[in-house]
Write an enzyme that holds these catalytic residues in place. Sequence first.
Site, mmCIF file in Angstrom:
data_model
loop_
_atom_site.group_PDB
_atom_site.id
_atom_site.type_symbol
_atom_site.label_atom_id
_atom_site.label_comp_id
_atom_site.label_asym_id
_atom_site.label_seq_id
_atom_site.Cartn_x
_atom_site.Cartn_y
_atom_site.Cartn_z
ATOM 1 N N SER A 175 -4.189 6.687 12.774
ATOM 2 C CA SER A 175 -3.952 6.585 14.331
ATOM 3 C C SER A 175 -5.362 6.771 15.059
ATOM 4 O O SER A 175 -6.390 7.273 14.475
ATOM 5 C CB SER A 175 -2.964 7.870 14.671
ATOM 6 N N GLN A 227 0.903 -1.197 0.029
ATOM 7 C CA GLN A 227 -0.032 -0.149 0.115
ATOM 8 C C GLN A 227 0.861 1.363 -0.035
ATOM 9 O O GLN A 227 1.564 1.491 0.823
ATOM 10 C CB GLN A 227 -0.968 0.053 1.260
ATOM 11 N N GLY A 228 0.748 2.169 -1.145
ATOM 12 C CA GLY A 228 1.682 3.186 -1.109
ATOM 13 C C GLY A 228 0.927 4.504 -1.010
ATOM 14 O O GLY A 228 0.499 5.486 -1.817
ATOM 15 N N TYR A 229 0.404 4.865 0.316
ATOM 16 C CA TYR A 229 -0.249 5.910 0.581
ATOM 17 C C TYR A 229 0.758 7.111 1.398
ATOM 18 O O TYR A 229 0.833 7.938 0.887
ATOM 19 C CB TYR A 229 -1.385 5.617 1.808
ATOM 20 N N SER A 230 1.254 6.463 2.657
ATOM 21 C CA SER A 230 1.977 7.482 3.520
ATOM 22 C C SER A 230 3.223 7.899 2.606
ATOM 23 O O SER A 230 3.883 7.329 1.840
ATOM 24 C CB SER A 230 2.391 6.871 4.594
ATOM 25 N N GLU A 255 -5.892 8.785 17.474
ATOM 26 C CA GLU A 255 -6.581 10.304 17.550
ATOM 27 C C GLU A 255 -7.469 10.640 16.202
ATOM 28 O O GLU A 255 -8.438 11.285 16.612
ATOM 29 C CB GLU A 255 -5.221 11.234 17.735
ATOM 30 N N GLU A 275 -10.011 -1.513 5.257
ATOM 31 C CA GLU A 275 -8.753 -1.676 6.051
ATOM 32 C C GLU A 275 -9.027 -1.761 7.284
ATOM 33 O O GLU A 275 -8.327 -2.520 8.232
ATOM 34 C CB GLU A 275 -7.775 -0.597 5.558
HETATM 35 C C1 LIG Z 1 3.572 -0.651 11.445
HETATM 36 C C2 LIG Z 1 3.456 0.294 10.518
HETATM 37 C C3 LIG Z 1 2.903 -0.083 9.157
HETATM 38 C C4 LIG Z 1 2.563 0.800 8.185
HETATM 39 N N1 LIG Z 1 2.199 0.482 7.017
HETATM 40 C C5 LIG Z 1 1.942 1.294 6.004
HETATM 41 C C6 LIG Z 1 1.705 0.809 4.684
HETATM 42 O O1 LIG Z 1 1.799 -0.392 4.535
HETATM 43 N N2 LIG Z 1 1.327 1.889 3.722
HETATM 44 C C7 LIG Z 1 0.994 3.120 4.128
HETATM 45 O O2 LIG Z 1 0.960 3.883 3.099
HETATM 46 N N3 LIG Z 1 1.426 3.833 5.288
HETATM 47 C C8 LIG Z 1 1.808 2.596 6.430
HETATM 48 N N4 LIG Z 1 1.998 3.100 7.802
HETATM 49 C C9 LIG Z 1 1.981 4.522 7.870
HETATM 50 C C10 LIG Z 1 0.602 5.062 8.756
HETATM 51 O O3 LIG Z 1 -0.581 4.916 7.980
HETATM 52 C C11 LIG Z 1 1.173 6.451 9.366
HETATM 53 O O4 LIG Z 1 1.948 6.419 10.193
HETATM 54 C C12 LIG Z 1 -0.335 6.959 10.222
HETATM 55 O O5 LIG Z 1 -1.107 7.420 9.023
HETATM 56 C C13 LIG Z 1 0.149 8.253 10.792
HETATM 57 O O6 LIG Z 1 0.678 9.279 10.023
HETATM 58 P P1 LIG Z 1 2.085 9.664 10.500
HETATM 59 O O7 LIG Z 1 2.976 8.711 10.948
HETATM 60 O O8 LIG Z 1 2.723 10.568 9.309
HETATM 61 O O9 LIG Z 1 1.817 10.760 11.868
HETATM 62 P P2 LIG Z 1 1.330 12.223 11.868
HETATM 63 O O10 LIG Z 1 0.301 12.172 10.878
HETATM 64 O O11 LIG Z 1 2.464 13.041 11.938
HETATM 65 O O12 LIG Z 1 0.768 12.239 13.377
HETATM 66 C C14 LIG Z 1 1.736 12.358 14.515
HETATM 67 C C15 LIG Z 1 0.750 12.406 15.609
HETATM 68 O O13 LIG Z 1 -0.288 13.449 15.414
HETATM 69 C C16 LIG Z 1 -1.429 12.933 15.656
HETATM 70 N N5 LIG Z 1 -2.269 13.640 14.669
HETATM 71 C C17 LIG Z 1 -2.246 14.110 13.514
HETATM 72 N N6 LIG Z 1 -3.388 14.746 12.836
HETATM 73 C C18 LIG Z 1 -4.101 14.911 14.004
HETATM 74 C C19 LIG Z 1 -5.571 15.560 14.120
HETATM 75 N N7 LIG Z 1 -5.956 15.965 12.738
HETATM 76 N N8 LIG Z 1 -6.126 15.291 15.313
HETATM 77 C C20 LIG Z 1 -5.476 14.764 16.345
HETATM 78 N N9 LIG Z 1 -4.239 14.072 16.191
HETATM 79 C C21 LIG Z 1 -3.419 14.427 15.181
HETATM 80 C C22 LIG Z 1 -1.339 11.617 15.245
HETATM 81 O O14 LIG Z 1 -2.348 11.051 15.591
HETATM 82 C C23 LIG Z 1 -0.178 11.038 15.802
HETATM 83 O O15 LIG Z 1 -0.219 11.013 16.959
HETATM 84 C C24 LIG Z 1 2.406 2.314 8.689
HETATM 85 C C25 LIG Z 1 2.537 2.508 10.024
HETATM 86 C C26 LIG Z 1 3.073 1.699 10.974
HETATM 87 C C27 LIG Z 1 3.259 2.218 12.439
#
Ligand SMILES: Cc1cc2nc3c(=O)[nH]c(=O)nc-3n(C[C@H](O)[C@H](O)[C@H](O)COP(=O)(O)OP(=O)(O)OC[C@H]3O[C@@H](n4cnc5c(N)ncnc54)[C@H](O)[C@@H]3O)c2cc1C
Length: 391
Positions: A373, A126-129, A375, A244
Amino acid sequence: MEFSFTNEEQTFREDLRAFLRNELPRGWTGGREDWDNDVFPVAQQMRKKLAARGWLTMGWPREYSGMGAGPVAQAIFGEEMLYHRAPGRDQFGLRMLGPTLMLFGTEEQKREHLPRIAKGERLWCQGYSEPGAGSDLASLQTRATRDGDDYVVSGSKTWTTGAHRADWMFLLARTDPAAPKHKGITFLLMDMRSPGVSVRPLVNMVGDHAFNQVFFDDVRVPCTNVVGETNRGWYVAMALLSFERSGVEHVGAARRLLDDITRAARETLRDGRPLTADPIVRHKLAERAVETQVARALAYRVAWLQSKGQVPAYESSVSKVFGTELNQRIANTGMQVLGLHAQLEKGSPRAVLDGVLRSYYLYTVAPTLYAGSSEVQRNIIADKGLGLPRA
Ligand SMILES: Cc1cc2nc3c(=O)[nH]c(=O)nc-3n(C[C@H](O)[C@H](O)[C@H](O)COP(=O)(O)OP(=O)(O)OC[C@H]3O[C@@H](n4cnc5c(N)ncnc54)[C@H](O)[C@@H]3O)c2cc1C
Protein backbone atom coordinates in the site's frame (compact mmCIF):
# COMPACT_ATOMS: atom_id res chain seq x y z
CA MET A 1 20.33 9.61 -16.40
CA GLU A 2 19.80 9.52 -20.17
CA PHE A 3 16.65 11.51 -21.07
CA SER A 4 16.20 10.35 -24.65
CA PHE A 5 15.35 6.99 -26.15
CA THR A 6 17.68 5.25 -28.60
CA ASN A 7 16.66 4.87 -32.25
CA GLU A 8 15.99 1.17 -31.68
CA GLU A 9 13.74 1.98 -28.71
CA GLN A 10 11.80 4.57 -30.72
CA THR A 11 11.37 2.18 -33.62
CA PHE A 12 10.15 -0.53 -31.28
CA ARG A 13 7.58 1.85 -29.72
CA GLU A 14 6.25 2.77 -33.18
CA ASP A 15 6.14 -0.88 -34.32
CA LEU A 16 4.28 -1.88 -31.18
CA ARG A 17 1.78 0.98 -31.56
CA ALA A 18 1.07 -0.01 -35.15
CA PHE A 19 0.68 -3.65 -34.11
CA LEU A 20 -1.77 -2.73 -31.34
CA ARG A 21 -3.84 -0.52 -33.62
CA ASN A 22 -4.15 -3.41 -36.09
CA GLU A 23 -4.61 -6.30 -33.73
CA LEU A 24 -6.94 -4.99 -31.03
CA PRO A 25 -10.59 -5.76 -31.77
CA ARG A 26 -12.42 -2.93 -33.54
CA GLY A 27 -13.92 -0.44 -31.06
CA TRP A 28 -11.86 -1.85 -28.17
CA THR A 29 -12.25 0.45 -25.14
CA GLY A 30 -10.15 -1.80 -22.95
CA GLY A 31 -10.55 -4.13 -20.06
CA ARG A 32 -8.89 -3.41 -16.76
CA GLU A 33 -8.26 -7.04 -15.91
CA ASP A 34 -7.09 -9.73 -18.32
CA TRP A 35 -8.63 -12.44 -16.17
CA ASP A 36 -12.24 -11.29 -16.40
CA ASN A 37 -14.59 -13.35 -18.65
CA ASP A 38 -15.07 -10.55 -21.20
CA VAL A 39 -11.36 -9.98 -21.65
CA PHE A 40 -9.63 -13.33 -21.17
CA PRO A 41 -10.17 -14.76 -24.70
CA VAL A 42 -8.79 -11.54 -26.26
CA ALA A 43 -5.88 -11.62 -23.81
CA GLN A 44 -4.99 -15.18 -24.83
CA GLN A 45 -4.97 -14.30 -28.55
CA MET A 46 -2.92 -11.15 -28.02
CA ARG A 47 -0.44 -12.97 -25.78
CA LYS A 48 0.26 -15.57 -28.48
CA LYS A 49 0.76 -12.89 -31.13
CA LEU A 50 3.05 -10.81 -28.91
CA ALA A 51 5.01 -13.92 -27.98
CA ALA A 52 5.41 -14.89 -31.65
CA ARG A 53 7.22 -11.56 -32.21
CA GLY A 54 9.36 -12.08 -29.12
CA TRP A 55 7.90 -8.91 -27.57
CA LEU A 56 6.53 -10.38 -24.36
CA THR A 57 10.03 -10.82 -22.99
CA MET A 58 12.03 -8.64 -25.34
CA GLY A 59 13.93 -7.04 -22.44
CA TRP A 60 15.15 -10.40 -21.14
CA PRO A 61 18.66 -11.67 -21.99
CA ARG A 62 18.89 -13.89 -25.06
CA GLU A 63 20.07 -16.91 -23.08
CA TYR A 64 16.74 -16.79 -21.21
CA SER A 65 14.44 -16.67 -24.26
CA GLY A 66 14.48 -12.89 -24.51
CA MET A 67 15.73 -10.49 -27.20
CA GLY A 68 18.36 -8.80 -25.03
CA ALA A 69 16.82 -5.35 -25.48
CA GLY A 70 17.06 -4.42 -21.77
CA PRO A 71 14.81 -2.91 -19.09
CA VAL A 72 14.05 0.37 -20.92
CA ALA A 73 12.60 -1.52 -23.92
CA GLN A 74 10.65 -3.71 -21.51
CA ALA A 75 9.28 -0.52 -19.90
CA ILE A 76 8.28 0.87 -23.31
CA PHE A 77 6.37 -2.36 -23.90
CA GLY A 78 4.52 -1.96 -20.57
CA GLU A 79 3.76 1.71 -21.16
CA GLU A 80 2.32 1.19 -24.65
CA MET A 81 0.31 -1.87 -23.65
CA LEU A 82 -1.33 0.04 -20.83
CA TYR A 83 -1.82 3.18 -22.92
CA HIS A 84 -3.77 1.08 -25.43
CA ARG A 85 -5.48 -0.83 -22.59
CA ALA A 86 -4.28 -3.91 -24.41
CA PRO A 87 -4.64 -7.29 -22.71
CA GLY A 88 -2.15 -10.13 -23.13
CA ARG A 89 0.78 -9.58 -20.81
CA ASP A 90 1.32 -12.11 -18.05
CA GLN A 91 2.64 -9.58 -15.60
CA PHE A 92 3.29 -12.18 -12.90
CA GLY A 93 5.37 -14.37 -15.18
CA LEU A 94 7.21 -11.86 -17.30
CA ARG A 95 7.66 -8.89 -14.99
CA MET A 96 8.00 -10.63 -11.61
CA LEU A 97 8.82 -14.33 -11.64
CA GLY A 98 11.03 -14.35 -14.75
CA PRO A 99 13.60 -11.80 -13.51
CA THR A 100 13.51 -13.40 -10.03
CA LEU A 101 14.26 -16.87 -11.43
CA MET A 102 17.16 -15.40 -13.39
CA LEU A 103 18.65 -14.27 -10.06
CA PHE A 104 17.74 -17.13 -7.73
CA GLY A 105 16.48 -20.10 -9.81
CA THR A 106 18.30 -23.35 -10.49
CA GLU A 107 19.32 -24.13 -14.08
CA GLU A 108 16.54 -26.72 -14.19
CA GLN A 109 13.92 -24.17 -13.03
CA LYS A 110 15.09 -21.62 -15.60
CA ARG A 111 14.97 -24.19 -18.41
CA GLU A 112 11.53 -25.39 -17.36
CA HIS A 113 9.77 -22.06 -16.83
CA LEU A 114 11.42 -19.16 -18.67
CA PRO A 115 10.78 -20.34 -22.26
CA ARG A 116 7.15 -21.08 -21.42
CA ILE A 117 6.64 -17.56 -20.04
CA ALA A 118 8.29 -16.12 -23.15
CA LYS A 119 5.94 -18.12 -25.39
CA GLY A 120 2.88 -17.11 -23.35
CA GLU A 121 2.15 -20.76 -22.66
CA ARG A 122 2.18 -20.79 -18.87
CA LEU A 123 0.33 -18.21 -16.79
CA TRP A 124 1.33 -17.41 -13.23
CA CYS A 125 -0.28 -16.03 -10.09
CA GLN A 126 1.19 -14.70 -6.88
CA GLY A 127 0.48 -16.38 -3.53
CA TYR A 128 1.80 -13.88 -1.01
CA SER A 129 -1.17 -12.36 0.88
CA GLU A 130 -3.23 -14.31 3.38
CA PRO A 131 -6.29 -13.39 5.42
CA GLY A 132 -3.99 -12.34 8.30
CA ALA A 133 -0.92 -11.27 6.32
CA GLY A 134 -0.97 -8.36 3.85
CA SER A 135 1.27 -5.41 4.69
CA ASP A 136 2.75 -7.49 7.48
CA LEU A 137 3.54 -10.27 5.03
CA ALA A 138 5.94 -12.11 7.33
CA SER A 139 2.95 -13.04 9.53
CA LEU A 140 1.91 -15.61 6.93
CA GLN A 141 0.66 -18.95 8.26
CA THR A 142 0.50 -21.25 5.20
CA ARG A 143 2.66 -24.22 6.20
CA ALA A 144 4.96 -26.39 4.07
CA THR A 145 6.16 -29.50 5.88
CA ARG A 146 8.91 -31.69 4.45
CA ASP A 147 7.90 -35.27 3.61
CA GLY A 148 10.52 -37.22 1.65
CA ASP A 149 11.25 -35.40 -1.61
CA ASP A 150 8.16 -33.19 -1.29
CA TYR A 151 6.78 -30.38 0.78
CA VAL A 152 3.19 -30.78 1.92
CA VAL A 153 1.46 -27.39 1.81
CA SER A 154 -1.65 -26.44 3.80
CA GLY A 155 -3.30 -23.08 4.38
CA SER A 156 -4.89 -20.32 2.32
CA LYS A 157 -3.97 -17.30 0.18
CA THR A 158 -6.24 -14.39 -0.60
CA TRP A 159 -6.62 -11.55 -3.14
CA THR A 160 -4.85 -13.89 -5.56
CA THR A 161 -5.21 -12.16 -8.91
CA GLY A 162 -5.76 -14.52 -11.82
CA ALA A 163 -5.65 -17.72 -9.69
CA HIS A 164 -8.70 -19.02 -11.60
CA ARG A 165 -6.78 -18.73 -14.90
CA ALA A 166 -3.20 -19.41 -13.83
CA ASP A 167 -1.35 -22.64 -14.56
CA TRP A 168 1.20 -22.12 -11.79
CA MET A 169 1.56 -20.10 -8.59
CA PHE A 170 4.67 -18.79 -6.87
CA LEU A 171 4.01 -18.69 -3.17
CA LEU A 172 5.49 -18.14 0.24
CA ALA A 173 5.06 -20.78 2.92
CA ARG A 174 6.34 -21.19 6.46
CA THR A 175 8.83 -24.04 6.61
CA ASP A 176 10.25 -23.38 10.10
CA PRO A 177 7.56 -22.25 12.55
CA ALA A 178 10.11 -22.00 15.38
CA ALA A 179 12.36 -19.50 13.57
CA PRO A 180 11.97 -15.68 13.80
CA LYS A 181 9.13 -14.75 11.46
CA HIS A 182 11.23 -13.53 8.51
CA LYS A 183 13.64 -16.48 8.71
CA GLY A 184 11.38 -19.53 8.43
CA ILE A 185 9.76 -18.74 5.05
CA THR A 186 10.41 -20.55 1.75
CA PHE A 187 9.56 -19.48 -1.82
CA LEU A 188 7.89 -22.33 -3.77
CA LEU A 189 6.58 -22.94 -7.28
CA MET A 190 3.28 -24.85 -7.36
CA ASP A 191 1.37 -26.40 -10.26
CA MET A 192 -2.23 -25.15 -9.85
CA ARG A 193 -3.51 -28.54 -11.06
CA SER A 194 -1.98 -30.31 -8.06
CA PRO A 195 -4.53 -32.29 -6.03
CA GLY A 196 -5.71 -30.30 -2.99
CA VAL A 197 -5.71 -26.82 -4.63
CA SER A 198 -9.11 -25.10 -4.75
CA VAL A 199 -9.96 -21.58 -5.92
CA ARG A 200 -12.94 -19.46 -4.79
CA PRO A 201 -13.83 -16.29 -6.75
CA LEU A 202 -13.89 -12.79 -5.18
CA VAL A 203 -15.63 -10.13 -7.32
CA ASN A 204 -14.30 -6.58 -6.85
CA MET A 205 -16.35 -3.39 -6.46
CA VAL A 206 -16.10 -2.60 -10.18
CA GLY A 207 -17.81 -5.95 -10.85
CA ASP A 208 -14.75 -7.73 -12.32
CA HIS A 209 -13.69 -11.21 -11.31
CA ALA A 210 -9.95 -10.79 -11.09
CA PHE A 211 -8.96 -12.06 -7.69
CA ASN A 212 -9.73 -15.10 -5.57
CA GLN A 213 -9.15 -16.94 -2.36
CA VAL A 214 -7.06 -20.10 -2.80
CA PHE A 215 -7.05 -23.06 -0.41
CA PHE A 216 -4.33 -25.72 -0.05
CA ASP A 217 -5.34 -29.02 1.43
CA ASP A 218 -2.13 -31.06 1.85
CA VAL A 219 -0.82 -30.15 -1.59
CA ARG A 220 2.43 -31.93 -2.51
CA VAL A 221 5.15 -29.75 -4.04
CA PRO A 222 8.47 -31.35 -5.06
CA CYS A 223 11.49 -29.97 -3.15
CA THR A 224 13.06 -29.18 -6.54
CA ASN A 225 10.47 -26.37 -6.73
CA VAL A 226 12.10 -24.36 -3.94
CA VAL A 227 13.55 -21.12 -5.34
CA GLY A 228 16.68 -19.98 -3.51
CA GLU A 229 17.39 -21.50 -0.12
CA THR A 230 14.92 -23.17 2.22
CA ASN A 231 13.90 -20.80 5.04
CA ARG A 232 15.45 -17.84 3.20
CA GLY A 233 12.52 -17.19 0.87
CA TRP A 234 12.00 -13.71 2.32
CA TYR A 235 14.95 -12.38 0.30
CA VAL A 236 13.64 -13.95 -2.90
CA ALA A 237 10.20 -12.50 -2.14
CA MET A 238 11.57 -8.98 -1.61
CA ALA A 239 13.59 -9.06 -4.85
CA LEU A 240 10.42 -10.06 -6.69
CA LEU A 241 8.51 -7.20 -5.04
CA SER A 242 11.07 -4.69 -6.27
CA PHE A 243 10.43 -5.93 -9.85
CA GLU A 244 6.68 -5.76 -9.21
CA ARG A 245 6.79 -2.13 -8.04
CA SER A 246 9.10 -0.90 -10.74
CA GLY A 247 6.76 -0.94 -13.76
CA VAL A 248 5.92 2.03 -15.92
CA GLU A 249 2.41 0.64 -16.45
CA HIS A 250 0.76 3.18 -14.15
CA VAL A 251 2.07 5.95 -16.37
CA GLY A 252 0.65 4.38 -19.54
CA ALA A 253 -2.73 4.04 -17.83
CA ALA A 254 -2.57 7.61 -16.51
CA ARG A 255 -1.67 9.16 -19.88
CA ARG A 256 -4.52 7.36 -21.59
CA LEU A 257 -7.12 8.30 -18.98
CA LEU A 258 -6.01 11.94 -19.06
CA ASP A 259 -6.10 11.99 -22.88
CA ASP A 260 -9.63 10.55 -22.85
CA ILE A 261 -10.85 13.06 -20.26
CA THR A 262 -9.24 15.98 -22.10
CA ARG A 263 -10.87 14.91 -25.38
CA ALA A 264 -14.27 14.56 -23.68
CA ALA A 265 -13.84 18.01 -22.08
CA ARG A 266 -13.10 19.51 -25.50
CA GLU A 267 -16.16 17.85 -27.02
CA THR A 268 -18.60 18.63 -24.19
CA LEU A 269 -20.39 21.97 -24.55
CA ARG A 270 -21.70 24.03 -21.64
CA ASP A 271 -23.68 27.16 -22.57
CA GLY A 272 -22.45 26.63 -26.13
CA ARG A 273 -18.77 26.60 -25.22
CA PRO A 274 -16.45 23.62 -24.70
CA LEU A 275 -15.59 22.79 -21.10
CA THR A 276 -11.95 23.46 -21.93
CA ALA A 277 -12.78 27.15 -22.44
CA ASP A 278 -13.14 27.38 -18.66
CA PRO A 279 -9.80 28.46 -17.13
CA ILE A 280 -10.38 26.33 -14.01
CA VAL A 281 -10.87 23.21 -16.15
CA ARG A 282 -7.78 24.02 -18.20
CA HIS A 283 -5.76 24.59 -15.05
CA LYS A 284 -6.80 21.24 -13.53
CA LEU A 285 -6.03 19.32 -16.72
CA ALA A 286 -2.69 21.09 -17.11
CA GLU A 287 -1.72 20.21 -13.54
CA ARG A 288 -2.46 16.54 -14.18
CA ALA A 289 -0.55 16.67 -17.48
CA VAL A 290 2.57 18.03 -15.74
CA GLU A 291 2.28 15.37 -13.03
CA THR A 292 2.01 12.69 -15.71
CA GLN A 293 5.35 13.79 -17.14
CA VAL A 294 6.88 13.68 -13.66
CA ALA A 295 5.52 10.14 -13.16
CA ARG A 296 6.98 9.12 -16.50
CA ALA A 297 10.44 10.45 -15.60
CA LEU A 298 10.33 8.64 -12.24
CA ALA A 299 9.32 5.35 -13.88
CA TYR A 300 11.91 5.47 -16.66
CA ARG A 301 14.57 6.36 -14.07
CA VAL A 302 13.87 3.02 -12.40
CA ALA A 303 14.21 1.18 -15.75
CA TRP A 304 17.41 3.11 -16.48
CA LEU A 305 18.91 2.15 -13.09
CA GLN A 306 18.04 -1.48 -13.85
CA SER A 307 19.71 -1.18 -17.25
CA LYS A 308 22.89 -0.10 -15.40
CA GLY A 309 22.73 -3.31 -13.35
CA GLN A 310 21.44 -1.64 -10.18
CA VAL A 311 18.54 -2.92 -8.06
CA PRO A 312 16.31 0.08 -7.32
CA ALA A 313 14.69 -0.12 -3.88
CA TYR A 314 13.11 3.11 -2.68
CA GLU A 315 13.13 4.46 -6.26
CA SER A 316 10.56 1.81 -7.22
CA SER A 317 8.46 2.82 -4.22
CA VAL A 318 8.60 6.51 -5.22
CA SER A 319 7.49 5.60 -8.73
CA LYS A 320 4.72 3.31 -7.52
CA VAL A 321 3.24 5.79 -5.01
CA PHE A 322 3.37 8.72 -7.41
CA GLY A 323 2.06 6.77 -10.43
CA THR A 324 -0.81 5.00 -8.67
CA GLU A 325 -1.96 8.08 -6.74
CA LEU A 326 -1.74 10.12 -9.94
CA ASN A 327 -4.24 7.74 -11.57
CA GLN A 328 -6.60 8.43 -8.67
CA ARG A 329 -6.14 12.19 -9.03
CA ILE A 330 -6.77 12.00 -12.78
CA ALA A 331 -9.97 9.97 -12.31
CA ASN A 332 -11.06 12.45 -9.63
CA THR A 333 -10.34 15.43 -11.90
CA GLY A 334 -12.34 13.72 -14.65
CA MET A 335 -15.32 13.32 -12.36
CA GLN A 336 -15.13 16.98 -11.31
CA VAL A 337 -14.69 18.31 -14.85
CA LEU A 338 -17.17 16.09 -16.69
CA GLY A 339 -19.88 16.23 -14.03
CA LEU A 340 -22.62 13.90 -12.91
CA HIS A 341 -22.99 11.99 -16.19
CA ALA A 342 -19.49 10.63 -15.61
CA GLN A 343 -20.98 8.45 -12.88
CA LEU A 344 -23.14 6.53 -15.37
CA GLU A 345 -22.31 2.95 -16.29
CA LYS A 346 -21.35 1.54 -19.67
CA GLY A 347 -24.51 1.08 -21.74
CA SER A 348 -26.33 4.12 -20.36
CA PRO A 349 -27.13 6.50 -23.28
CA ARG A 350 -25.75 9.51 -21.35
CA ALA A 351 -22.64 7.74 -20.01
CA VAL A 352 -19.45 9.76 -20.44
CA LEU A 353 -16.63 7.90 -22.28
CA ASP A 354 -18.90 4.84 -22.43
CA GLY A 355 -18.63 4.41 -18.66
CA VAL A 356 -14.83 4.01 -18.77
CA LEU A 357 -14.22 6.95 -16.44
CA ARG A 358 -16.71 5.62 -13.91
CA SER A 359 -15.06 2.23 -13.75
CA TYR A 360 -11.55 3.71 -13.55
CA TYR A 361 -12.71 6.04 -10.79
CA LEU A 362 -13.62 2.95 -8.76
CA TYR A 363 -10.69 0.85 -9.96
CA THR A 364 -7.88 3.33 -9.27
CA VAL A 365 -8.15 2.59 -5.55
CA ALA A 366 -6.77 -0.93 -6.13
CA PRO A 367 -3.22 -0.13 -7.38
CA THR A 368 -2.61 2.03 -4.29
CA LEU A 369 -3.08 -1.19 -2.27
CA TYR A 370 -1.63 -4.06 -4.26
CA ALA A 371 2.11 -4.68 -4.39
CA GLY A 372 2.26 -2.87 -1.03
CA SER A 373 0.00 0.00 0.00
CA SER A 374 0.96 3.69 -0.35
CA GLU A 375 1.43 3.95 3.43
CA VAL A 376 3.90 1.08 3.39
CA GLN A 377 5.74 2.55 0.37
CA ARG A 378 6.05 5.87 2.24
CA ASN A 379 7.61 3.99 5.17
CA ILE A 380 10.17 2.47 2.76
CA ILE A 381 10.93 5.88 1.22
CA ALA A 382 11.34 7.44 4.68
CA ASP A 383 13.61 4.65 5.89
CA LYS A 384 15.66 3.62 2.83
CA GLY A 385 15.46 6.80 0.77
CA LEU A 386 15.51 9.65 3.28
CA GLY A 387 17.30 7.81 6.09
CA LEU A 388 14.72 8.95 8.65
CA PRO A 389 14.69 7.12 11.97
CA ARG A 390 12.11 4.35 12.38
CA ALA A 391 9.20 5.20 14.66
C1 LIG B 1 -6.68 -5.45 -6.68
C2 LIG B 1 -5.77 -6.21 -5.77
C3 LIG B 1 -5.07 -7.29 -6.26
C4 LIG B 1 -4.24 -8.02 -5.43
N1 LIG B 1 -3.57 -9.10 -5.95
C5 LIG B 1 -2.78 -9.84 -5.14
C6 LIG B 1 -2.15 -11.01 -5.65
O1 LIG B 1 -2.27 -11.37 -6.82
N2 LIG B 1 -1.38 -11.75 -4.82
C7 LIG B 1 -1.20 -11.40 -3.51
O2 LIG B 1 -0.47 -12.10 -2.82
N3 LIG B 1 -1.81 -10.30 -2.98
C8 LIG B 1 -2.60 -9.52 -3.78
N4 LIG B 1 -3.24 -8.41 -3.26
C9 LIG B 1 -3.11 -8.12 -1.84
C10 LIG B 1 -2.30 -6.88 -1.52
O3 LIG B 1 -0.94 -7.10 -1.73
C11 LIG B 1 -2.63 -6.49 -0.07
O4 LIG B 1 -3.98 -6.04 -0.07
C12 LIG B 1 -1.74 -5.38 0.44
O5 LIG B 1 -0.45 -5.88 0.65
C13 LIG B 1 -2.28 -4.74 1.72
O6 LIG B 1 -2.48 -5.72 2.70
P1 LIG B 1 -3.88 -5.87 3.47
O7 LIG B 1 -4.97 -5.81 2.46
O8 LIG B 1 -3.80 -7.09 4.35
O9 LIG B 1 -4.02 -4.57 4.37
P2 LIG B 1 -3.44 -4.35 5.81
O10 LIG B 1 -2.03 -4.78 5.89
O11 LIG B 1 -4.40 -4.93 6.81
O12 LIG B 1 -3.47 -2.78 5.90
C14 LIG B 1 -4.66 -2.03 6.20
C15 LIG B 1 -4.28 -0.55 6.20
O13 LIG B 1 -3.27 -0.29 7.19
C16 LIG B 1 -2.13 0.32 6.59
N5 LIG B 1 -0.90 -0.18 7.20
C17 LIG B 1 -0.58 -1.48 7.43
N6 LIG B 1 0.65 -1.56 7.98
C18 LIG B 1 1.13 -0.29 8.06
C19 LIG B 1 2.35 0.28 8.52
N7 LIG B 1 3.33 -0.48 8.98
N8 LIG B 1 2.49 1.62 8.46
C20 LIG B 1 1.49 2.41 7.96
N9 LIG B 1 0.30 1.93 7.53
C21 LIG B 1 0.13 0.61 7.57
C22 LIG B 1 -2.20 -0.11 5.13
O14 LIG B 1 -1.49 0.77 4.31
C23 LIG B 1 -3.69 -0.09 4.86
O15 LIG B 1 -4.13 1.22 4.59
C24 LIG B 1 -4.08 -7.66 -4.07
C25 LIG B 1 -4.79 -6.56 -3.56
C26 LIG B 1 -5.63 -5.84 -4.39
C27 LIG B 1 -6.37 -4.67 -3.81
